[in-house]
Design a protein around this motif. Structure first.
Motif: not given
Length: 472
Positions: A51-65, A74-81
């Motif tokens: 939860a601390i090492g993966f769930l929360i960081p991935s969720a918060l970063i996904s929200a910003e992107l 989705g993730v294609y556009i985020w990483v491409k940019e």
């Protein structure tokens, strides 16, 4: 201009609780309960790590992107940019291809649940399990040829009947078993919370927990519709993590209460637990009904994933990243050749069952490969998120990780490091399962991982101008 702007502005209709439940629906899958049950009460510590090492960081970063680049893809556009088109294509490829080894896992869960309806002895019959996997996946592939409207109705009904209801039932049965003073097959003490970390093999199932908590980048698209996203989105993630923790923890303990640790099957452990509970209360007649419900729920989960990632990969054809053979769609807008290609690869991957000593060992090796490939996508996403703060700082984001650059560096670095750790620890054979030949185990994972990573890079390198798909 003002009218147009207000039209394009998303309505803030989601509160904390609604978005939390949406995230729970993505993460809470009953097939993961036997995996967690292997750890007993010490799963609390492992959950906290993930939860601390993966769930929360991935969720918060996904929200910003998602709130900064809310385009289709989705993730294609985020990483491409963030780090370029090549890596954007690789990210969406890994998001798609991880399902190739995941589908046989969830379908083996269906096969063993069906065995308890027909003949429990079939649960460890490799030929039977392989047959159910192939028939089931090809059948649902054909169902998705009919379009999303037909397949989504099946998924919606199936999740309610086959996931939510059985999940609540096994938690209630486990609590009744414990409160009734029945013998417990796993200790419920303070000491039992401490995990055994003397051997890496005891920590291997951590990789499976990463896979269980993956997928929140999908729900991140809804972050723009949250009321006061800067405060409420992280609150919804924390609430979702707590809810999922209790569902997984209580459901897994219910299995661990009635089945000795060394006898828990990763594929059929849930049905074996129901069988023990029903036998204790003279409710054996309900076991076939429960098996059917679990089959419906798992089939709905598979069906919900079959078309989605394929369409995400298909979106890259507009950027010239897929050969023309994969551009074909039918009257329902379904990318038929990509679905067919997916079914062929799943068929090939499924035959690993015949080479493993047990269904549980096959279940794990496919789960490990699925988690490894999915984690590559997350590593690329974390790196892209950090770089986007520097190269495109002025792009408006409805949600932005606080503390300026230090916040994004903290979330991205923790997420990247834990993902790399989980990726490599998957190569260690688990002590809880007899996996047969260590050489075959590591060779399968190594070759499979290398091939899945190399293919998108090779395809991208071989791009031709005529691959660019024009919009009809």
């Amino acid at each position: 201009m003002m009218a147009e702007s207000s039209t394009n502005q998303p309505r803030r209709v989601l509160n904390v609780f609604v978005l939390a439940l949406l995230n729970v629906s993505i993460m809470a899958s009953l097939r993961n309960l036997p995996l967690v049950a292997e750890y007993g009460l010490s799963a609390i510590v492992y959950y906290a790590i993930v939860a601390i090492g993966f769930l929360i960081p991935s969720a918060l970063i996904s929200a910003e992107l998602a709130t900064g680049w809310p385009k289709t893809g989705g993730v294609y556009i985020w990483v491409k940019e963030g780090i370029g088109d090549r890596w954007g294509f690789m990210a969406i490829w890994m998001q798609w291809v991880h399902n190739v080894s995941w589908y046989p896992v969830i379908l083996s869960f269906i096969a063993t649940s069906l065995a308890f309806v027909v003949n429990p002895a079939l649960a460890e019959n490799k030929a039977y399990v392989l047959s159910v996997i192939l028939v089931g996946f090809w059948g649902m592939t054909l169902l998705n040829y009919l379009g999303i409207k037909t397949s989504s109705l099946f998924s919606a009904v199936g999740v309610i009947l086959g996931t939510i209801a059985p999940g609540l039932l096994i938690i209630v049965l486990g609590l009744m078993w414990w409160l009734g003073g029945n013998p417990l097959q796993t200790p419920v003490t303070t000491k039992a919370i401490l995990p055994n970390i003397t051997e890496l093999g005891n920590m291997v199932f951590l990789t499976g927990l990463f896979l269980a908590f993956a997928g929140l980048e999908v729900s991140a698209a809804h972050a723009r519709e949250v009321q006061n996203p800067q405060k409420n989105y992280p609150r919804s993630i924390i609430l979702a993590a707590i809810i999922t923790f209790f569902i997984f923890m209580l459901g897994a303990l219910a299995i661990a209460f009635v089945i000795p640790k060394e006898q828990i099957s990763l594929a059929s452990g849930l049905m074996e637990a129901f069988k023990a509970f029903f036998a204790h209360w003279n409710l054996e007649w309900f076991l076939p009904i429960m098996g059917i419900l679990l089959i419906i729920g798992a089939a709905a989960e598979v069906n919900a994933w079959i078309a989605g990632p394929v369409k995400g990969l298909y979106a890259t054809s507009l950027h010239g990243n897929l050969p023309p053979i994969f551009h074909k769609t039918n009257v329902h807008g379904t990318p038929t050749n990509l679905l067919l290609f997916q079914a062929i690869i799943v068929t090939i991957a499924s035959f690993v069952i015949l080479f493993m000593p047990s269904i549980s060992s096959a279940y794990w090796i496919l789960s490990a490969l699925s988690a490894q490939t999915y984690l590559v996508m997350y590593i690329l996403m974390f790196i892209a998120a950090i770089r986007l703060r520097y190269v495109k700082p002025h792009v408006p984001r409805s949600y932005r990780i606080p503390f300026k650059h230090s916040g994004i560096w903290l979330a991205g670095s923790i997420g990247t490091c834990t993902s790399i750790f989980a990726l490599f620890i998957a190569f260690v054979p688990p002590t809880q399962i007899h996996i047969g030949s260590v050489l075959f185990f590591d060779s399968f994972l190594s070759i499979g991982f290398i091939v899945m990573c190399a293919l998108p890079l090779i395809i991208y390198q071989c791009r031709k101008p005529h691959w660019l798909k024009t919009i009809d």
